[in-house]
Design an enzyme around this catalytic site. Sequence first.
Site, PDB file in Angstrom:
ATOM      1  N   TYR A   3      -2.093   5.651   3.278  1.00 33.18           N
ATOM      2  CA  TYR A   3      -0.657   5.879   3.428  1.00 33.18           C
ATOM      3  C   TYR A   3       0.160   4.724   2.868  1.00 33.18           C
ATOM      4  CZ  TYR A   3       3.880   5.917   5.813  1.00 33.18           C
ATOM      5  OH  TYR A   3       5.222   5.844   6.100  1.00 33.18           O
TER       6      TYR A   3
ATOM      7  N   LYS B 162       2.415   4.497  -0.633  1.00 34.08           N
ATOM      8  CA  LYS B 162       3.854   4.224  -0.497  1.00 34.08           C
ATOM      9  C   LYS B 162       4.232   2.978  -1.301  1.00 34.08           C
ATOM     10  CE  LYS B 162       6.621   6.033   1.721  1.00 34.08           C
ATOM     11  NZ  LYS B 162       7.576   7.127   1.363  1.00 34.08           N
TER      12      LYS B 162
END
Length: 492
Positions: free
Chosen positions: A238, A242
Site C-alpha cells: 500500500y 502510494k
Amino acid sequence: MELGSIVDFLENKVILITGATGFLAKIFVEKILRVQPNVKKLYLLIRAADAKSALQRFNTEAVAKDLFKLLKEKHGTNLQNFLSEKVTPVAGDITCEDMGIQDPDLKAEMWRHIDVVVNVAATTDFDERYDVALALNTFGAKVVLNFAQKCVNIKLFLHVSTAYVSGEKPGLMLETPYYLGDSLNGTSGLDIEEERRIVEDKLKELKSDQNADDKSIKLAMIDLGMQRANHFGWPNTYVFTKALGEMIVGHLKGNIPVVILRPTIITSTYLQPFPGWVEGIRTIDSLALGYGKGRLTCFLGDPEAIYDVIPADMVVNAMIATITAHANQTFSETIYHVGSSVSNPLKFTTIQRCGYLYFTEHPWIEKDGKPVIVGQVRVLSSMASFHRYITLHYFLPLQVLKFVNLVFCQAFGGTYKNLKRKINFVLRLVDLYKPYLFTKSFYDDMNTEKLRRAVKGSGEEDNMFYFDPTIIDWDEYFQHIHLPGVVNREFK
C-alpha cells in the site's frame, strides 16, 4: 499565507472527485454541498458499468447513509432535485485512459468546465495484489492527472496520499516530496515502468502454468507486492504504491498547481456533520472491537508509542482549505501532513485506558443476551514476548488438539482447522501492522500549521473549517465519540 473566504471560493466552482463512494470522499462531498449549496457542479467518478449504475451506487452508498442526514433535514423533499442539479455521478475507472469515461460529449463538457480535481481513489489494503495496487495507487494517479491536464480551466490538482509513505524511519518526517528513483533504504534501480513490466511478466508466467488457479495467482501477486516494497525499504504494498503515485504526480504535473495531502490514521468524525460517523473498520477499530467482544486478551505494541490519528472531518476541512489556498499557483507543489503526533500526541496507553473504561461501562452484549466482561488487556511490548505468548496460549493447545484429533479419528477436525486459521490470521495481521505497532515516527506539520493560521485569520470560517488537533481531548473523543460510533456502526 493569506486566505480569502473558503465558502466564497467554492461558489460556482466545478469539482471532479474520484473514489467518490469511499469513506473520505463521501464526507468531502457532503461538506461541500452543506456549506456551499451554490457550488456549480460536483462530478463524482464512480466505478460502474454506466451512468444509471453510477447514480444508483451514489444513492445507496452515499445519500442513503446517516452521513447525509443534515442535508436531508435542510432540503427535505427537495433533496433529490438539489442533488440532481449539483451532482453528476460519472461511470468510470482510473485504471483506464480518460478514466474510462465513454461518453465523448460528457468528457468534453468536463474538460471545458472543471476547476479542481480531487483524487481520492485508491486501494488501502496493506497486502493488496501488486498488480491491483500498482494500477490504482500509482498509474491511476497518472491517469487522473492526465485528465486534469486536459481541463482548460484547471486551478488545482489535489492528490490524497498517506503520511506512511515515509515507511518505518524513526524521527521527524518532513513535508517533502519523493522523486523518481528515490528509495527508502538507498537501494538503486527503482523504476516505475520496470515495476509494471515485472508485474506483467509475472502474470504471464503464472497464467501459463496450467496448475495455477485464481487463488494461487492472487497469493503470488500479494507476495510479489510485499517483496518489491521491502526491496526498496517500504513495509507494505500500500504505502509503496502510494509513494510511487506521488513520484509520478510530482514528475508529470507540468504547470498545474499540485497539492499532495498526507493524512495519518483517519478515524471517525469529530464534529461535523455530527460526531462519531465512521464507515468500515479501520486498523485500531478492529482491535478495539476484538477487545470489547472478549476475543482479544493481549495486544502487541509499545505502551509509550505515539499513535498518530486524525478525525475524518479534520482531513476533509484541510482538503478544502488547501484548494482555496493553492488554486492558480502555477508550477507549485505543496505537501501537507494532516495528523496529530506533533501538535497533540496520543499515547497507546490512552487508547488502552479509554477502551477499558468504555467497554466496562457499555459492555458488548452477546447473542444470548449476556454482557462481555472485559479486563485490562495485556500489552506485549516486543516481538519476542508476543511469540512466547502465542506459543504458550495457542500453539501448544493447537498441538494437543492435533494429537487428540488423531486419536479420535478426526473427530475434532473442524475445531482444529478453525483454531489454526485464527492463529494464522492473527500472525498475518501482526506481520502487516508490525511497523506501526512500534512506530517512532512523528509527522512534521509546519505547512499545515501555516494553513491553519491562515484559516483562523480569515474570520468566522475557522469554526466551519477546523483542522487543529490541539482542540481534541483524546479521552473525551475515544470514550464518548469514536468508540460509540464504531460500536453503533457494527449494529447497522
